[in-house]
Motif scaffolding. Structure first.
Motif, mmCIF file in Angstrom:
data_model
loop_
_atom_site.group_PDB
_atom_site.id
_atom_site.type_symbol
_atom_site.label_atom_id
_atom_site.label_comp_id
_atom_site.label_asym_id
_atom_site.label_seq_id
_atom_site.Cartn_x
_atom_site.Cartn_y
_atom_site.Cartn_z
ATOM 1 N N VAL A 184 53.733 20.064 31.905
ATOM 2 C CA VAL A 184 52.744 20.670 32.794
ATOM 3 C C VAL A 184 52.130 19.616 33.712
ATOM 4 N N LYS A 185 51.844 18.448 33.166
ATOM 5 C CA LYS A 185 51.243 17.382 33.984
ATOM 6 C C LYS A 185 52.147 17.025 35.159
ATOM 7 N N SER A 186 53.447 17.000 34.945
ATOM 8 C CA SER A 186 54.377 16.636 36.025
ATOM 9 C C SER A 186 54.337 17.635 37.176
ATOM 10 N N LEU A 187 53.912 18.871 36.894
ATOM 11 C CA LEU A 187 53.846 19.895 37.936
ATOM 12 C C LEU A 187 52.669 19.667 38.880
ATOM 13 N N TYR A 188 51.665 18.942 38.399
ATOM 14 C CA TYR A 188 50.498 18.673 39.238
ATOM 15 C C TYR A 188 50.658 17.415 40.096
ATOM 16 N N ASP A 189 51.534 16.532 39.705
ATOM 17 C CA ASP A 189 51.654 15.247 40.399
ATOM 18 C C ASP A 189 51.896 15.371 41.903
ATOM 19 N N PRO A 190 52.671 16.365 42.390
ATOM 20 C CA PRO A 190 52.919 16.438 43.838
ATOM 21 C C PRO A 190 51.726 16.926 44.664
ATOM 22 N N LEU A 191 50.680 17.465 44.029
ATOM 23 C CA LEU A 191 49.573 18.027 44.800
ATOM 24 C C LEU A 191 48.794 16.915 45.498
ATOM 25 N N PRO A 192 48.691 16.946 46.831
ATOM 26 C CA PRO A 192 48.142 15.797 47.563
ATOM 27 C C PRO A 192 46.635 15.625 47.487
#
Length: 294
Positions: A184-192
């Motif tokens: 789940v954490k990896s899904l948030y990483d691209p949010l600028p």
């Protein structure tokens, strides 16, 4: 010369029993008596920070919610960086398919997104994981349960938060499934516009991108007339990397730090269960901090 000491709380200043040891408290007071400013810099909300600082007799300024809020020694809010509706909606949309618990940190309270039964079950699990493994009746009657329940509330929806005018400084996700939390954490990483961190493998901490420990501490010291080389920071986890990798005078990882925090710091002290904060403070006061150089 070090004039400011900023320490993370969980797994850094706090031991595995989630309290400030007598040795750490004594070292902090010794530093304060020597004219050094001490700051708690934590992912916790204000009420959660006070539950461990007050019993230890530590009176200090606080940078809270991973940098989203700054309070003075009296608890007055000096600065807050709120998450926008769009940011929170993005967070909830990504989290929705997964069995994770969602909290909103606000200016006074934390709010669990769910039912009263969800809130009770979460607190029962938290007490069993971090404090003692008793029966439901024993836990419900315990002081730690009552204390946590006193500043954790329930909210039904983001819309209810907004209708009531409750600000959100941080969104916090929890699950005991650490592999799930990695995904789940990896899904948030691209949010600028959102800063993504964690203090334990079981949580994900999400704030506005401007709210990170290192930069907010830099703002604080500049506003109070200090320079970067006059600051010592101590931490252990991913949400401490933003300050451990900055050019503060002394950056210290406790001996139990995660790999990323250890690599970012230039000095290493003892573990949180060995009064690592106190050990580093004593080295600073004695002019022997280079003993801790990696």
């Amino acid at each position: 010369m070090i004039k400011v000491i900023a320490s993370d709380l969980d797994e850094t200043l706090l031991n595995s029993e989630h309290v400030v040891s007598a040795g750490n408290a004594a070292a902090i007071k010794k530093a304060q008596e020597a004219g050094i400013e001490f700051l708690a810099i934590t992912g916790r909300e204000y009420a959660g920070a006070m539950t461990v600082l007050k019993p230890a007799g530590i009176d200090c300024n606080c940078i809270l919610a991973s940098g989203a809020e700054v309070r003075d020694k009296k608890g007055t809010v000096e600065k807050s960086i709120l998450m926008s509706d769009e940011e929170v909606r993005q967070v909830l949309k990504i989290a929705e398919p997964y069995p994770v618990i969602v909290f909103f940190f606000s200016d006074e309270w934390s709010y669990l997104l769910g039912t009263e039964e969800d809130l009770k079950n979460y607190l029962l699990g938290e007490v069993r994981q971090f404090f003692f493994n008793g029966t439901e009746e024993e836990i419900l009657a315990s002081e730690i349960y009552k204390e946590r329940r006193s500043y954790l509330k329930r909210i039904g929806s983001l819309e209810e938060m907004r209708r009531k005018g409750i600000p959100i400084v941080k969104t916090f996700l929890f699950s005991e499934d650490t592999e799930l939390m990695k995904r789940v954490k990896s899904l948030y990483d691209p949010l600028p516009t959102i800063a993504v961190a964690s203090s334990l493998p079981t949580n994900i901490e999400l704030t506005d991108i401007r709210a990170q420990k290192g930069p907010i501490l830099k703002e604080w010291i500049e506003e109070h007339g200090y320079s970067m080389d006059e600051v010592m920071v101590l931490g252990d986890s991913l949400n401490d990397v933003s300050m451990l990798q900055m050019d503060y005078g002394v950056t210290v990882a406790v001996g139990n730090a995660v790999k990323e925090a250890w690599e970012a710091a230039r000095y290493v002290t003892k573990t949180n269960n060995e009064d690592g904060v106190a050990y580093a403070i004593e080295k600073v006061l004695a002019g022997q901090i280079e003993d801790l150089a990696k």
